[in-house]
Scaffold this motif. Structure first.
Motif, PDB file in Angstrom:
ATOM      1  N   GLU A  28     -61.683  -8.522 -28.241  1.00 29.46           N
ATOM      2  CA  GLU A  28     -62.756  -7.760 -27.610  1.00 29.46           C
ATOM      3  C   GLU A  28     -63.668  -8.745 -26.884  1.00 29.46           C
ATOM      4  OE1 GLU A  28     -66.596  -5.042 -28.950  1.00 29.46           O
ATOM      5  OE2 GLU A  28     -65.097  -5.579 -30.446  1.00 29.46           O
ATOM      6  N   THR A  29     -64.049  -8.396 -25.650  1.00 26.12           N
ATOM      7  CA  THR A  29     -64.983  -9.242 -24.905  1.00 26.12           C
ATOM      8  C   THR A  29     -66.268  -8.472 -24.655  1.00 26.12           C
ATOM      9  OG1 THR A  29     -63.960  -8.547 -22.832  1.00 26.12           O
ATOM     10  CG2 THR A  29     -63.203 -10.617 -23.770  1.00 26.12           C
ATOM     11  N   VAL A  30     -67.396  -9.159 -24.818  1.00 21.35           N
ATOM     12  CA  VAL A  30     -68.714  -8.548 -24.627  1.00 21.35           C
ATOM     13  C   VAL A  30     -69.440  -9.339 -23.546  1.00 21.35           C
ATOM     14  CG1 VAL A  30     -70.895  -7.946 -25.713  1.00 21.35           C
ATOM     15  CG2 VAL A  30     -68.778  -7.869 -27.047  1.00 21.35           C
ATOM     16  N   SER A  31     -69.831  -8.657 -22.458  1.00 18.19           N
ATOM     17  CA  SER A  31     -70.575  -9.300 -21.370  1.00 18.19           C
ATOM     18  C   SER A  31     -71.830  -8.487 -21.091  1.00 18.19           C
ATOM     19  CB  SER A  31     -69.723  -9.388 -20.111  1.00 18.19           C
ATOM     20  OG  SER A  31     -68.596 -10.191 -20.339  1.00 18.19           O
ATOM     21  N   GLU A  32     -72.970  -9.016 -21.492  1.00 19.33           N
ATOM     22  CA  GLU A  32     -74.253  -8.369 -21.209  1.00 19.33           C
ATOM     23  C   GLU A  32     -75.003  -9.201 -20.191  1.00 19.33           C
ATOM     24  OE1 GLU A  32     -76.612  -7.495 -24.635  1.00 19.33           O
ATOM     25  OE2 GLU A  32     -74.862  -6.963 -25.834  1.00 19.33           O
ATOM     26  N   GLY A  36     -60.597  -8.330 -43.866  1.00 18.78           N
ATOM     27  CA  GLY A  36     -60.327  -8.901 -42.554  1.00 18.78           C
ATOM     28  C   GLY A  36     -61.293 -10.025 -42.232  1.00 18.78           C
ATOM     29  N   PHE A  37     -60.983 -10.773 -41.182  1.00 19.85           N
ATOM     30  CA  PHE A  37     -61.803 -11.898 -40.758  1.00 19.85           C
ATOM     31  C   PHE A  37     -62.178 -11.726 -39.296  1.00 19.85           C
ATOM     32  CE2 PHE A  37     -59.103 -13.628 -44.162  1.00 19.85           C
ATOM     33  CZ  PHE A  37     -60.079 -14.110 -45.009  1.00 19.85           C
ATOM     34  N   THR A  38     -63.329 -12.263 -38.905  1.00 24.67           N
ATOM     35  CA  THR A  38     -63.807 -12.185 -37.524  1.00 24.67           C
ATOM     36  C   THR A  38     -64.320 -13.542 -37.078  1.00 24.67           C
ATOM     37  OG1 THR A  38     -64.479  -9.894 -37.861  1.00 24.67           O
ATOM     38  CG2 THR A  38     -65.399 -11.008 -35.969  1.00 24.67           C
ATOM     39  N   LYS A  39     -63.971 -13.925 -35.860  1.00 26.21           N
ATOM     40  CA  LYS A  39     -64.524 -15.121 -35.234  1.00 26.21           C
ATOM     41  C   LYS A  39     -65.066 -14.727 -33.874  1.00 26.21           C
ATOM     42  CE  LYS A  39     -62.219 -19.011 -37.346  1.00 26.21           C
ATOM     43  NZ  LYS A  39     -63.278 -19.731 -37.980  1.00 26.21           N
ATOM     44  N   GLU A  40     -66.218 -15.284 -33.510  1.00 30.57           N
ATOM     45  CA  GLU A  40     -66.822 -15.003 -32.220  1.00 30.57           C
ATOM     46  C   GLU A  40     -67.008 -16.312 -31.466  1.00 30.57           C
ATOM     47  OE1 GLU A  40     -70.467 -12.915 -32.909  1.00 30.57           O
ATOM     48  OE2 GLU A  40     -69.437 -11.040 -33.343  1.00 30.57           O
ATOM     49  N   LEU A  41     -66.566 -16.329 -30.212  1.00 29.40           N
ATOM     50  CA  LEU A  41     -66.717 -17.490 -29.349  1.00 29.40           C
ATOM     51  C   LEU A  41     -67.675 -17.154 -28.217  1.00 29.40           C
ATOM     52  CD1 LEU A  41     -63.031 -17.742 -29.599  1.00 29.40           C
ATOM     53  CD2 LEU A  41     -64.239 -19.876 -29.742  1.00 29.40           C
ATOM     54  N   GLU A  42     -68.549 -18.085 -27.896  1.00 28.49           N
ATOM     55  CA  GLU A  42     -69.553 -17.877 -26.855  1.00 28.49           C
ATOM     56  C   GLU A  42     -69.250 -18.816 -25.689  1.00 28.49           C
ATOM     57  OE1 GLU A  42     -74.434 -17.947 -26.518  1.00 28.49           O
ATOM     58  OE2 GLU A  42     -73.450 -18.729 -28.304  1.00 28.49           O
ATOM     59  N   GLY A  70     -71.431 -19.128 -14.434  1.00 28.19           N
ATOM     60  CA  GLY A  70     -70.175 -18.649 -13.869  1.00 28.19           C
ATOM     61  C   GLY A  70     -69.045 -18.532 -14.863  1.00 28.19           C
ATOM     62  N   TYR A  71     -69.284 -18.834 -16.132  1.00 32.87           N
ATOM     63  CA  TYR A  71     -68.234 -18.687 -17.145  1.00 32.87           C
ATOM     64  C   TYR A  71     -68.141 -17.214 -17.512  1.00 32.87           C
ATOM     65  CZ  TYR A  71     -68.129 -23.759 -17.928  1.00 32.87           C
ATOM     66  OH  TYR A  71     -67.994 -25.109 -17.791  1.00 32.87           O
ATOM     67  N   ARG A  72     -66.935 -16.654 -17.405  1.00 33.36           N
ATOM     68  CA  ARG A  72     -66.731 -15.229 -17.678  1.00 33.36           C
ATOM     69  C   ARG A  72     -65.511 -15.032 -18.558  1.00 33.36           C
ATOM     70  NH1 ARG A  72     -67.301 -15.492 -12.363  1.00 33.36           N
ATOM     71  NH2 ARG A  72     -65.136 -14.913 -11.976  1.00 33.36           N
ATOM     72  N   LYS A  76     -77.078 -12.642 -20.839  1.00 27.36           N
ATOM     73  CA  LYS A  76     -76.608 -13.303 -22.050  1.00 27.36           C
ATOM     74  C   LYS A  76     -75.234 -13.923 -21.785  1.00 27.36           C
ATOM     75  CE  LYS A  76     -79.056 -10.477 -25.401  1.00 27.36           C
ATOM     76  NZ  LYS A  76     -78.951  -9.613 -26.556  1.00 27.36           N
ATOM     77  N   ASN A  77     -74.885 -14.888 -22.603  1.00 29.37           N
ATOM     78  CA  ASN A  77     -73.576 -15.525 -22.458  1.00 29.37           C
ATOM     79  C   ASN A  77     -72.467 -14.571 -22.879  1.00 29.37           C
ATOM     80  OD1 ASN A  77     -74.691 -17.976 -21.631  1.00 29.37           O
ATOM     81  ND2 ASN A  77     -74.949 -18.675 -23.738  1.00 29.37           N
ATOM     82  N   PRO A  78     -71.311 -14.606 -22.186  1.00 30.22           N
ATOM     83  CA  PRO A  78     -70.179 -13.762 -22.602  1.00 30.22           C
ATOM     84  C   PRO A  78     -69.681 -14.171 -23.986  1.00 30.22           C
ATOM     85  CG  PRO A  78     -69.798 -14.713 -20.426  1.00 30.22           C
ATOM     86  CD  PRO A  78     -71.019 -15.358 -20.977  1.00 30.22           C
ATOM     87  N   ILE A  79     -69.239 -13.185 -24.771  1.00 29.41           N
ATOM     88  CA  ILE A  79     -68.749 -13.435 -26.124  1.00 29.41           C
ATOM     89  C   ILE A  79     -67.338 -12.865 -26.250  1.00 29.41           C
ATOM     90  CG2 ILE A  79     -69.065 -12.817 -28.558  1.00 29.41           C
ATOM     91  CD1 ILE A  79     -72.042 -13.052 -28.136  1.00 29.41           C
ATOM     92  N   VAL A  80     -66.452 -13.630 -26.869  1.00 32.86           N
ATOM     93  CA  VAL A  80     -65.088 -13.192 -27.166  1.00 32.86           C
ATOM     94  C   VAL A  80     -65.016 -12.983 -28.670  1.00 32.86           C
ATOM     95  CG1 VAL A  80     -62.649 -13.802 -27.096  1.00 32.86           C
ATOM     96  CG2 VAL A  80     -64.145 -14.512 -25.234  1.00 32.86           C
ATOM     97  N   LYS A  81     -64.724 -11.724 -29.100  1.00 30.73           N
ATOM     98  CA  LYS A  81     -64.617 -11.402 -30.529  1.00 30.73           C
ATOM     99  C   LYS A  81     -63.153 -11.299 -30.901  1.00 30.73           C
ATOM    100  CE  LYS A  81     -68.897  -8.865 -31.290  1.00 30.73           C
ATOM    101  NZ  LYS A  81     -69.488  -7.612 -31.724  1.00 30.73           N
TER     102      LYS A  81
END
Length: 180
Positions: free
Chosen positions: A123-127, A81-87, A92-94, A130-135
């Motif tokens: 999958e979205t990661v919001s800590e 499989g392949f994975t890409k992560e966007l930051e 205010g970017y969510r 830190k900047n939100p990440i879209v996996k």
């Protein structure tokens, strides 16, 4: 001879490759992919896939390496499989998701809601702090890249402050602002 095209592709355990007429079908634990081909011949023998061309015409030379790379990506996709992560960089970017619907707040007057293809896991990661990440994860590399490029196109990173949607690990070309 194409340096990429002449390399054989090793088929890992649990992956089956079938060639019928002008269609290659690859099945694995993560799914099934198929690709049409022309101007080359694809042979499966002794746990390897070999792509060969019949002549040295420019079109055949170009497609030799292309189809070898496409088949290699299909085999890697159905096995690993392949994975890409966007930051999302900016105040205010969510990003949030409900199932396959991605909800992006990128500083416009409205949120952007995007339906993601079912083959791509979202999958979205919001800590805090830190900047939100879209996996994005998928077995289809082409589809994954297209979805990631679509998300990035909503707000490309700008060169002065670096605000926008960027790939994790992407190095941006930064510019100096106005000098007073």
């Amino acid at each position: 001879m194409s340096r990429i095209g002449k390399n054989p592709i090793v088929i890992p355990a649990g992956v089956t490759v079938e060639v019928t007429d002008n269609l290659v079908t690859v099945k694995g634990k993560l799914g099934q992919l198929s690709q049409e081909f022309d101007n080359v011949s694809v042979k499966v023998e002794e746990g390897q896939v070999q792509v060969e061309r019949s002549s040295d015409q420019k079109d055949e030379r170009a497609k030799h390496g292309l189809y070898r790379a496409l088949i290699n990506n299909m085999i890697a996709g159905v096995s690993e499989g392949f994975t890409k992560e966007l930051e999302l960089v900016g105040v205010g970017y969510r990003a949030s998701n409900q199932g396959q619907k991605l909800d992006l707040a990128l500083g416009f007057s409205h949120n952007i809601i995007l339906d993601i293809a079912p083959e791509v896991k979202l999958e979205t990661v919001s800590e805090k702090g830190k900047n939100p990440i879209v996996k994005l994860t998928s077995h289809d590399k082409q589809l994954l890249g297209a979805v990631a490029a679509k998300i990035r196109s909503f707000r490309k990173p700008e060169p002065y402050k670096g605000k926008g949607v960027k790939f994790v690990g992407e190095v941006l070309r930064r510019k100096a602002g106005k000098s007073a």
